[in-house]
Scaffold this motif. Structure first.
Motif, PDB file in Angstrom:
ATOM      1  N   GLY A   1       0.814  -1.207   0.000  1.00  0.00           N
ATOM      2  CA  GLY A   1       0.000   0.000   0.000  1.00  0.00           C
ATOM      3  C   GLY A   1       0.848   1.257   0.000  1.00  0.00           C
ATOM      4  N   ASP A   2       1.971   1.222   0.724  1.00  0.00           N
ATOM      5  CA  ASP A   2       2.908   2.345   0.757  1.00  0.00           C
ATOM      6  C   ASP A   2       3.433   2.643  -0.646  1.00  0.00           C
ATOM      7  N   GLU A   3       3.788   1.597  -1.393  1.00  0.00           N
ATOM      8  CA  GLU A   3       4.263   1.786  -2.764  1.00  0.00           C
ATOM      9  C   GLU A   3       3.169   2.371  -3.650  1.00  0.00           C
ATOM     10  N   LEU A   4       1.952   1.886  -3.504  1.00  0.00           N
ATOM     11  CA  LEU A   4       0.849   2.419  -4.305  1.00  0.00           C
ATOM     12  C   LEU A   4       0.628   3.898  -4.021  1.00  0.00           C
ATOM     13  N   PHE A   5       0.814   4.301  -2.769  1.00  0.00           N
ATOM     14  CA  PHE A   5       0.582   5.695  -2.387  1.00  0.00           C
ATOM     15  C   PHE A   5       1.579   6.624  -3.074  1.00  0.00           C
ATOM     16  N   GLU A   6       2.786   6.133  -3.338  1.00  0.00           N
ATOM     17  CA  GLU A   6       3.847   6.980  -3.868  1.00  0.00           C
ATOM     18  C   GLU A   6       4.036   6.872  -5.376  1.00  0.00           C
ATOM     19  N   VAL A   7       3.582   5.785  -5.979  1.00  0.00           N
ATOM     20  CA  VAL A   7       3.902   5.551  -7.390  1.00  0.00           C
ATOM     21  C   VAL A   7       3.229   6.590  -8.287  1.00  0.00           C
ATOM     22  N   ARG A   8       3.978   7.045  -9.295  1.00  0.00           N
ATOM     23  CA  ARG A   8       3.428   7.935 -10.314  1.00  0.00           C
ATOM     24  C   ARG A   8       2.878   7.059 -11.438  1.00  0.00           C
ATOM     25  N   PHE A   9       1.576   6.840 -11.427  1.00  0.00           N
ATOM     26  CA  PHE A   9       0.951   5.993 -12.432  1.00  0.00           C
ATOM     27  C   PHE A   9       1.087   6.627 -13.818  1.00  0.00           C
ATOM     28  N   ASN A  10       1.103   5.779 -14.853  1.00  0.00           N
ATOM     29  CA  ASN A  10       1.127   6.307 -16.214  1.00  0.00           C
ATOM     30  C   ASN A  10      -0.020   5.715 -17.035  1.00  0.00           C
ATOM     31  N   ALA A  11      -0.032   6.032 -18.316  1.00  0.00           N
ATOM     32  CA  ALA A  11      -1.146   5.617 -19.178  1.00  0.00           C
ATOM     33  C   ALA A  11      -1.295   4.111 -19.246  1.00  0.00           C
ATOM     34  N   LEU A  12      -0.190   3.375 -19.130  1.00  0.00           N
ATOM     35  CA  LEU A  12      -0.270   1.922 -19.197  1.00  0.00           C
ATOM     36  C   LEU A  12      -0.875   1.331 -17.926  1.00  0.00           C
ATOM     37  N   ASP A  13      -0.858   2.095 -16.850  1.00  0.00           N
ATOM     38  CA  ASP A  13      -1.559   1.682 -15.637  1.00  0.00           C
ATOM     39  C   ASP A  13      -3.041   2.015 -15.715  1.00  0.00           C
ATOM     40  N   GLY A  14      -3.373   3.028 -16.544  1.00  0.00           N
ATOM     41  CA  GLY A  14      -4.757   3.487 -16.646  1.00  0.00           C
ATOM     42  C   GLY A  14      -5.016   4.794 -15.949  1.00  0.00           C
ATOM     43  N   VAL A  15      -3.959   5.539 -15.590  1.00  0.00           N
ATOM     44  CA  VAL A  15      -4.173   6.794 -14.874  1.00  0.00           C
ATOM     45  C   VAL A  15      -4.864   7.814 -15.769  1.00  0.00           C
ATOM     46  N   GLY A  16      -5.687   8.650 -15.176  1.00  0.00           N
ATOM     47  CA  GLY A  16      -6.377   9.690 -15.916  1.00  0.00           C
ATOM     48  C   GLY A  16      -7.354   9.146 -16.935  1.00  0.00           C
ATOM     49  N   MET A  17      -7.736   9.987 -17.869  1.00  0.00           N
ATOM     50  CA  MET A  17      -8.616   9.605 -18.963  1.00  0.00           C
ATOM     51  C   MET A  17      -8.585  10.736 -19.988  1.00  0.00           C
ATOM     52  N   ASN A  18      -9.234  10.543 -21.108  1.00  0.00           N
ATOM     53  CA  ASN A  18      -9.348  11.610 -22.100  1.00  0.00           C
ATOM     54  C   ASN A  18     -10.350  12.638 -21.584  1.00  0.00           C
ATOM     55  N   VAL A  19      -9.835  13.774 -21.129  1.00  0.00           N
ATOM     56  CA  VAL A  19     -10.729  14.814 -20.594  1.00  0.00           C
ATOM     57  C   VAL A  19     -10.943  15.933 -21.606  1.00  0.00           C
ATOM     58  N   GLY A  20     -10.519  15.719 -22.837  1.00  0.00           N
ATOM     59  CA  GLY A  20     -10.711  16.724 -23.868  1.00  0.00           C
ATOM     60  C   GLY A  20      -9.557  17.704 -23.939  1.00  0.00           C
ATOM     61  N   ASP A  21      -9.516  18.489 -24.992  1.00  0.00           N
ATOM     62  CA  ASP A  21      -8.456  19.464 -25.232  1.00  0.00           C
ATOM     63  C   ASP A  21      -7.082  18.804 -25.223  1.00  0.00           C
ATOM     64  N   GLY A  22      -7.020  17.502 -25.519  1.00  0.00           N
ATOM     65  CA  GLY A  22      -5.762  16.782 -25.549  1.00  0.00           C
ATOM     66  C   GLY A  22      -5.235  16.415 -24.190  1.00  0.00           C
ATOM     67  N   GLY A  23      -6.005  16.641 -23.141  1.00  0.00           N
ATOM     68  CA  GLY A  23      -5.516  16.426 -21.785  1.00  0.00           C
ATOM     69  C   GLY A  23      -5.887  15.075 -21.200  1.00  0.00           C
ATOM     70  N   ARG A  24      -5.091  14.642 -20.221  1.00  0.00           N
ATOM     71  CA  ARG A  24      -5.358  13.420 -19.467  1.00  0.00           C
ATOM     72  C   ARG A  24      -5.849  13.746 -18.062  1.00  0.00           C
TER      73      ARG A  24
END
Length: 531
Positions: free
Chosen positions: A70-93
């Motif tokens: 859980g400690d590692e999950l709290f600190e990790v910087r997720f990326n697109a391959l993890d599924g972080v964010g989404m298409n929020v428009g204007d080219g943004g995640r």
């Protein structure tokens, strides 16, 4: 499709979050965040996901291994391959402004009220603490903007100040015991009325806090039961988390943050193999992942005080001489003068005299010191999660003692543990002392603190008493961060706290200074060597 994960040390990644801060209804660009399966496959040829799932750690049943995952999950910087964010428009995640104008944002499974606005938990939950590290609270400028009505209208937007995450297990155990007390009072009142064949009315009180009353009128076996709830939902279940007292448990809090703030869609909300936020990735946060995060959050250290830390410095010096002084210096423990100590003590009395402790109770105790995930209380666990996911088996719960087992803030001299600042203290009966400076009750705080909308149905000006522990390290204050100082936060009080606000305004300057000395004494401690 789901990509194979590789474990990568979290400390290698210090990338800054990119936030889209455009307002809704502005023209969107054709380009968009990489969420297409073919594009993600291309990315996966040269990049790797950042996280390692916690299924294996949770399968061991080891509290320490689960906490560490859980400690590692709290600190990790997720990326697109993890599924972080989404298409929020204007080219943004990511976006700091909810996008109800976008079909994909407004139709996520389940619906989102905010974000996604960050790529890691500690983007928002971080602050400087006594001891020099920084963990578990939100700094100025990282308020969360929410659109709970999904109207897309800025007039319906609300802001939420990021809270610190210390001591959460104590709050949940308090809520569980208090909810049990209230249910028992209802059952006993019904039983009494039926046995005596007479109407019975009793106050609903748990741990000295009044939550209304119950009136039972025969005939039985189907008497008329009237519950007049005050400061609590009609079901008499205390929900100890969020500014409106809307979240039942640490698990609910955790999965909501994964989903809303990070865009990491939990399986227990979306379902197996369902891309609930249209980012090309499924099963982003497994049930085990959320279990590990829940255990990690539950086992965070308790807040403390400058008085306690200064007393620890004196004890280290007295009992262990030069070595004790060295340890105290390394930990960054304060060394209060007599005058500073006296100001804090005087301020605590003033805090009581002007009526602040009517809601901000200095401490409450819990009999059961065992935190369990899933909870041992039926109302605080789920047999079936939303989306049809099976719940965790209570017979295989992960359990730790909140007066003993927290991994952090253990103070050693040599190989000897001399103080566990992370664990909750015990009273003479062995119960855990929760020095929360709160009451887990909803209160009407008056027109100044009312919002334009009523997010939860409890009232636009109704808020859960904010626990004051850790206050000194968690500016800005109040639900939307409007108060940059403690004095401002007090002045904003109204409604049920109006008299206390007036009492504060009438204080002499020296008394105000002592009161603030006491409040600024309520701190978070996390030594830098534990980062």
């Amino acid at each position: 499709m789901r990509f194979k994960l590789e474990k990568i040390k979290n400390t290698l990644f210090f990338s800054f979050i990119s936030l889209n801060i455009t307002l809704p209804f502005l023209a969107m660009h054709i380009n968009a965040a990489v969420v297409d399966e073919e594009e993600l496959t291309s990315v996966a040829q040269t990049e790797s996901p950042m996280m390692e799932h916690c299924d294996e750690a949770v399968s061991t049943g080891s509290f320490v291994e689960i906490f560490e995952c859980g400690d590692e999950l709290f600190e990790v910087r997720f990326n697109a391959l993890d599924g972080v964010g989404m298409n929020v428009g204007d080219g943004g995640r990511f976006t700091r402004v909810p996008r109800a104008d976008l079909t994909n944002w407004s139709t996520t499974t389940p619906a989102r009220a905010t974000g996604p606005n960050a790529e890691a938990c500690n983007v928002c939950h971080t602050t400087e603490t006594i001891g020099g590290a920084g963990d578990g609270a939100g700094p100025a400028g990282l308020n969360v903007i929410r659109d709970p009505l999904h109207s897309g209208s800025p007039s319906d937007f609300i802001q939420r100040n990021t809270p610190h995450l210390f001591g959460m297990a104590g709050l949940q155990l308090l809520a569980e015991e208090m909810s049990s007390d209230l249910k028992r009072l209802v059952d006993n009142t019904v039983d009494m009325a039926c046995r005596n064949n007479a109407a019975v009315e009793q106050p609903l009180i748990s741990k000295g806090i009044h939550f209304g009353s119950i009136n039972v009128n025969p005939p039985c076996p189907d008497p008329q039961v009237e519950i007049r709830a005050h400061g609590i939902a009609q079901d008499l279940i205390i929900r100890p988390f969020q500014w409106k007292g809307s979240e039942l448990s640490i698990r609910h809090f955790s999965r909501g943050a994964f989903h809303n703030e990070l865009g990491m869609n939990p399986v227990e909300l979306a379902g197996d193999n369902i891309d609930g936020d249209f980012d090309g990735i499924t099963n982003e946060i497994t049930i085990a992942d959320n279990t590990a995060m829940t255990v990690y959050l539950a086992a965070q250290p308790r807040p403390t005080s400058l008085l306690e830390l200064s007393q620890l410095r004196r004890e280290l010096r007295r009992r262990h001489g030069a070595e004790g002084s060295r340890v105290a210096d390394e930990l960054g423990l304060p060394d209060l003068t007599f005058a500073q100590q006296q100001a804090i003590v005087n301020g605590q009395q003033i805090f009581k005299d002007i009526g602040c402790d009517g809601c901000h109770r200095s401490s409450l105790s819990v009999i059961n010191t065992q935190y369990s995930e899933p909870s041992s209380h039926p109302a605080y666990r789920e047999q079936i999660f939303p989306g049809g996911q099976p719940g965790l088996d209570p017979s295989q719960a992960i359990i730790f003692d909140i007066t003993r087992d927290q991994p952090d803030n253990q103070v050693f001299v040599g190989n000897r543990l001399v103080k566990h600042l992370g664990a909750f203290e015990k009273n003479r009966m062995g119960h855990a002392l929760i020095r929360l400076y709160g009451d887990l009750k909803l209160h009407d705080m008056g027109a100044r603190l009312a919002e334009n909308i009523d997010e939860t149905g409890s009232g636009a000006s109704v808020w859960m008493t904010k626990e004051l522990w850790g206050l000194a390290n968690t500016a800005p204050y109040l639900h939307d961060g409007r108060a940059s100082t403690i004095s401002e936060a007090i002045i904003e009080h109204g409604g049920e706290a109006e008299q206390s606000r007036r009492n504060f305004s009438d204080l002499a300057n020296i008394d105000k200074e002592n009161l603030l000395a006491f409040l600024n004494n309520l701190v978070l401690f996390f030594p830098s060597e534990e980062e």
